[in-house]
Design a protein around this motif. Structure first.
Motif, PDB file in Angstrom:
ATOM      1  N   ASP A  31       0.781  -0.977  -0.024  1.00  0.00           N
ATOM      2  CA  ASP A  31      -0.038  -0.087  -0.145  1.00  0.00           C
ATOM      3  C   ASP A  31       0.963   1.182   0.120  1.00  0.00           C
ATOM      4  O   ASP A  31       2.193   1.168  -0.090  1.00  0.00           O
ATOM      5  CB  ASP A  31      -0.918   0.005   1.200  1.00  0.00           C
ATOM      6  N   GLU A  32       0.263   2.346   0.111  1.00  0.00           N
ATOM      7  CA  GLU A  32       0.770   3.713   0.021  1.00  0.00           C
ATOM      8  C   GLU A  32       2.015   3.911   1.244  1.00  0.00           C
ATOM      9  O   GLU A  32       3.042   4.345   0.915  1.00  0.00           O
ATOM     10  CB  GLU A  32       0.216   4.870  -0.009  1.00  0.00           C
ATOM     11  N   SER A  33       1.340   3.369   2.328  1.00  0.00           N
ATOM     12  CA  SER A  33       2.586   3.462   3.445  1.00  0.00           C
ATOM     13  C   SER A  33       3.795   2.618   3.228  1.00  0.00           C
ATOM     14  O   SER A  33       4.771   2.715   3.786  1.00  0.00           O
ATOM     15  CB  SER A  33       1.860   2.996   4.745  1.00  0.00           C
ATOM     16  N   GLY A  34       3.353   1.609   2.575  1.00  0.00           N
ATOM     17  CA  GLY A  34       4.618   0.466   2.323  1.00  0.00           C
ATOM     18  C   GLY A  34       5.546   1.020   1.331  1.00  0.00           C
ATOM     19  O   GLY A  34       6.708   0.921   1.509  1.00  0.00           O
ATOM     20  N   TRP A  35       4.970   1.814   0.547  1.00  0.00           N
ATOM     21  CA  TRP A  35       5.829   2.434  -0.409  1.00  0.00           C
ATOM     22  C   TRP A  35       6.651   3.576   0.280  1.00  0.00           C
ATOM     23  O   TRP A  35       7.780   3.810  -0.296  1.00  0.00           O
ATOM     24  CB  TRP A  35       5.136   3.050  -1.673  1.00  0.00           C
ATOM     25  N   VAL A  36       6.065   4.265   1.051  1.00  0.00           N
ATOM     26  CA  VAL A  36       6.770   5.444   1.936  1.00  0.00           C
ATOM     27  C   VAL A  36       7.793   4.655   2.493  1.00  0.00           C
ATOM     28  O   VAL A  36       8.992   5.207   2.807  1.00  0.00           O
ATOM     29  CB  VAL A  36       5.793   6.044   2.850  1.00  0.00           C
ATOM     30  N   LEU A  37       7.467   3.758   3.402  1.00  0.00           N
ATOM     31  CA  LEU A  37       8.638   3.114   4.258  1.00  0.00           C
ATOM     32  C   LEU A  37       9.863   2.423   3.347  1.00  0.00           C
ATOM     33  O   LEU A  37      10.895   2.341   3.699  1.00  0.00           O
ATOM     34  CB  LEU A  37       7.843   1.816   4.791  1.00  0.00           C
ATOM     35  N   PHE A  38       9.420   1.866   2.021  1.00  0.00           N
ATOM     36  CA  PHE A  38      10.230   1.268   1.285  1.00  0.00           C
ATOM     37  C   PHE A  38      11.283   2.511   0.529  1.00  0.00           C
ATOM     38  O   PHE A  38      12.464   2.468   0.701  1.00  0.00           O
ATOM     39  CB  PHE A  38       9.736   0.721   0.004  1.00  0.00           C
ATOM     40  N   GLY A  39      10.596   3.655   0.327  1.00  0.00           N
ATOM     41  CA  GLY A  39      11.526   4.689  -0.096  1.00  0.00           C
ATOM     42  C   GLY A  39      12.454   5.176   0.997  1.00  0.00           C
ATOM     43  O   GLY A  39      13.446   5.602   0.977  1.00  0.00           O
ATOM     44  N   ALA A  40      11.836   5.501   2.251  1.00  0.00           N
ATOM     45  CA  ALA A  40      12.508   5.956   3.204  1.00  0.00           C
ATOM     46  C   ALA A  40      13.995   5.021   3.437  1.00  0.00           C
ATOM     47  O   ALA A  40      14.995   5.522   3.901  1.00  0.00           O
ATOM     48  CB  ALA A  40      11.953   6.083   4.619  1.00  0.00           C
ATOM     49  N   ILE A  41      13.669   3.711   3.626  1.00  0.00           N
ATOM     50  CA  ILE A  41      14.786   2.511   3.726  1.00  0.00           C
ATOM     51  C   ILE A  41      15.625   2.654   2.518  1.00  0.00           C
ATOM     52  O   ILE A  41      16.992   2.623   2.896  1.00  0.00           O
ATOM     53  CB  ILE A  41      14.223   1.272   3.862  1.00  0.00           C
ATOM     54  N   LEU A  42      14.985   2.903   1.357  1.00  0.00           N
ATOM     55  CA  LEU A  42      16.026   3.004   0.357  1.00  0.00           C
ATOM     56  C   LEU A  42      17.020   4.170   0.726  1.00  0.00           C
ATOM     57  O   LEU A  42      17.998   4.152   0.073  1.00  0.00           O
ATOM     58  CB  LEU A  42      15.218   3.147  -0.985  1.00  0.00           C
ATOM     59  N   ALA A  43      16.580   5.450   0.790  1.00  0.00           N
ATOM     60  CA  ALA A  43      16.893   6.624   1.033  1.00  0.00           C
ATOM     61  C   ALA A  43      18.237   6.337   2.050  1.00  0.00           C
ATOM     62  O   ALA A  43      19.449   7.009   1.648  1.00  0.00           O
ATOM     63  CB  ALA A  43      16.162   7.664   1.289  1.00  0.00           C
ATOM     64  N   VAL A  44      17.809   5.773   3.083  1.00  0.00           N
ATOM     65  CA  VAL A  44      18.970   5.435   4.064  1.00  0.00           C
ATOM     66  C   VAL A  44      20.090   4.574   3.621  1.00  0.00           C
ATOM     67  O   VAL A  44      21.461   4.773   3.756  1.00  0.00           O
ATOM     68  CB  VAL A  44      18.454   4.797   5.328  1.00  0.00           C
ATOM     69  N   ASN A  45      19.638   3.503   2.924  1.00  0.00           N
ATOM     70  CA  ASN A  45      20.629   2.477   2.250  1.00  0.00           C
ATOM     71  C   ASN A  45      21.572   3.403   1.258  1.00  0.00           C
ATOM     72  O   ASN A  45      22.852   3.166   1.265  1.00  0.00           O
ATOM     73  CB  ASN A  45      19.993   1.514   1.513  1.00  0.00           C
TER      74      ASN A  45
END
Length: 427
Positions: A149-163
């Protein structure tokens, strides 16, 4: 992340460390694949992996293992990025991506994308390869791909940014450490070149020193010949001239008493000339230095000279006496003998002082008298015409890298000072 860590830390044995990292890059992905498979299987019911997905995952695991095994064997002959290594890297990324899509716990295997990336990819593909690995790992860490869902995409984007940020930071740190390592290697290489040049210079200096010693010995032979010539000229020749003159008087006079008087003078001159001849032969080499050091030899020379001439002579040593090189000691002894001889012949002095001074890296010999003195420029002119004393002493000092100075004034006495380097005796 192993790519940034590959160049960190001081290397005590570069060859051993390099072999260890190579083995880790070749066989490490097997360990990650095994861990990911075990964890994914243990949590299969929790994740909800179907039997069909496990069949596909099994096929991909076999492909990944076979691919890594092939690379571990063939990479021994490869030293850098090649088309084969690029294919290996991106196929491994694709396998890891699909496995994470099937089960996010396969993300352990995705970390193999950080292993030896600089060995597998050329610089132009390095960032793209690292980004694909970061995407796969971020998908695993955010709960699987694709986000639900949308929150999952937000979490994915945040983790990707950290990586990605971590990748950039570690890449910068790795570049800095690599630059330091290169600087250390260049510094060590420069030190090795400098040491080699220094050793070469030392060898050349040693050869030059040996050559100079040979030249000094040869020059010493010439000096002894000149000294002997001076002795003959100033003593024996004059004595023989006086004997001839006395004998001519004896032959020409009818007076027996006068003839006896001149005969006695001729005998006295002959005895004196014989003594001078013996002294000259004895002084061809510094016998005084055979058993004694320079201070003792000079002390005996000064004492004997004072007893022979009746002049009050005093010898003094200042500083800490050291065993000098034979050439240096001989030069100073000869200079002292010559200076005393000149004093006896020309100075008409009442007192003479001889001082031997050890001063750090120099040795000085000073001979002072209270005689009638002389005019140094005039003395140099006489030396140029045919004398021996002052120029002979100066030549002796210069041949051992020293110098000689003379201070004199008519009626004010004379001071002769020889200054030479303190070269210690060879042990």
């Amino acid at each position: 992340m192993s790519a940034p860590m590959a160049d960190t830390g001081p290397m005590t044995d570069a060859g051993t460390v390099e072999r260890q990292w190579t083995a880790f890059h070749q066989w490490g992905p097997f360990g990650l694949l095994a861990v990911g498979t075990v964890v994914a299987a243990a949590a299969s019911d929790l994740i909800g992996t179907t039997a069909g997905q496990w069949y596909l995952a099994g096929a991909l695991i076999a492909v990944a293992a076979g691919l890594q095994l092939w690379w571990a064997r063939s990479a021994r002959t490869r030293t850098g990025p090649t088309p084969a290594s690029v294919c290996l890297y991106f196929v491994r990324c694709a396998v890891a991506f699909v496995l994470v899509w099937l089960n996010p716990l396969f993300g352990f295997y995705a970390y193999s994308g950080y292993f030896g990336v600089d060995r597998l990819l050329p610089p132009r593909l390095l960032k793209a390869g690292l980004f694909l690995t970061a995407v796969t790992i971020a998908g695993s860490q955010s709960g699987g791909l694709p986000p639900g869902d949308e929150s999952g995409w937000v979490l994915f984007g945040a983790i990707l940014a950290v990586n990605v940020v971590l990748l950039v930071v570690f890449a910068r740190l790795a570049e800095t450490e690599a630059a330091r390592s290169r600087a250390r290697v260049e510094t060590i290489a420069e030190l090795e070149r400098t040491n080699a040049a220094l050793q070469q210079a030392l060898d050349e200096n040693a050869a030059l020193h040996a050559q100079l010693l040979v030249q000094a010995r040869e020059a010493g032979v010439a000096d002894e010949r000149r000294r002997l010539a001076a002795e003959i000229h100033d003593t024996l020749a004059q004595g023989l001239t006086g004997i001839i003159a006395q004998l001519q008087v004896v032959a020409a006079t009818p007076d027996p008493a006068l003839g006896r008087e001149h005969m006695d003078r001729a005998v006295a001159l002959a005895r004196h000339s014989l003594g001078e001849a013996r002294r000259s032969v004895h002084n061809l080499s510094p016998v005084a230095l055979a058993d004694d050091g320079l201070p003792d030899a000079l002390k005996k020379t000064v004492t004997e000279w004072g007893e022979r001439t009746g002049v009050q002579a005093r010898f003094t040593v200042t500083g800490t006496a050291e065993q000098l090189h034979d050439e240096v000691a001989a030069a100073l002894l000869r200079i002292g003998q010559e200076a005393l001889s000149n004093t006896a012949r020309h100075a008409h002095a009442d007192r003479v002082g001889v001082t031997l001074s050890y001063m750090g890296d120099e040795v000085t010999l000073d001979v002072r008298d209270d005689g009638r003195g002389f005019d140094p420029p005039t003395a140099r002119e006489r030396t140029t015409v045919g004398g021996f004393g002052l120029e002979g002493m100066r030549a002796r000092a210069e041949r051992v890298a020293g110098s000689l100075t003379v201070e004199a004034e008519p009626g004010q006495g004379t001071a002769v000072s020889a200054r030479v380097p303190l070269v210690r005796h060879d042990r």
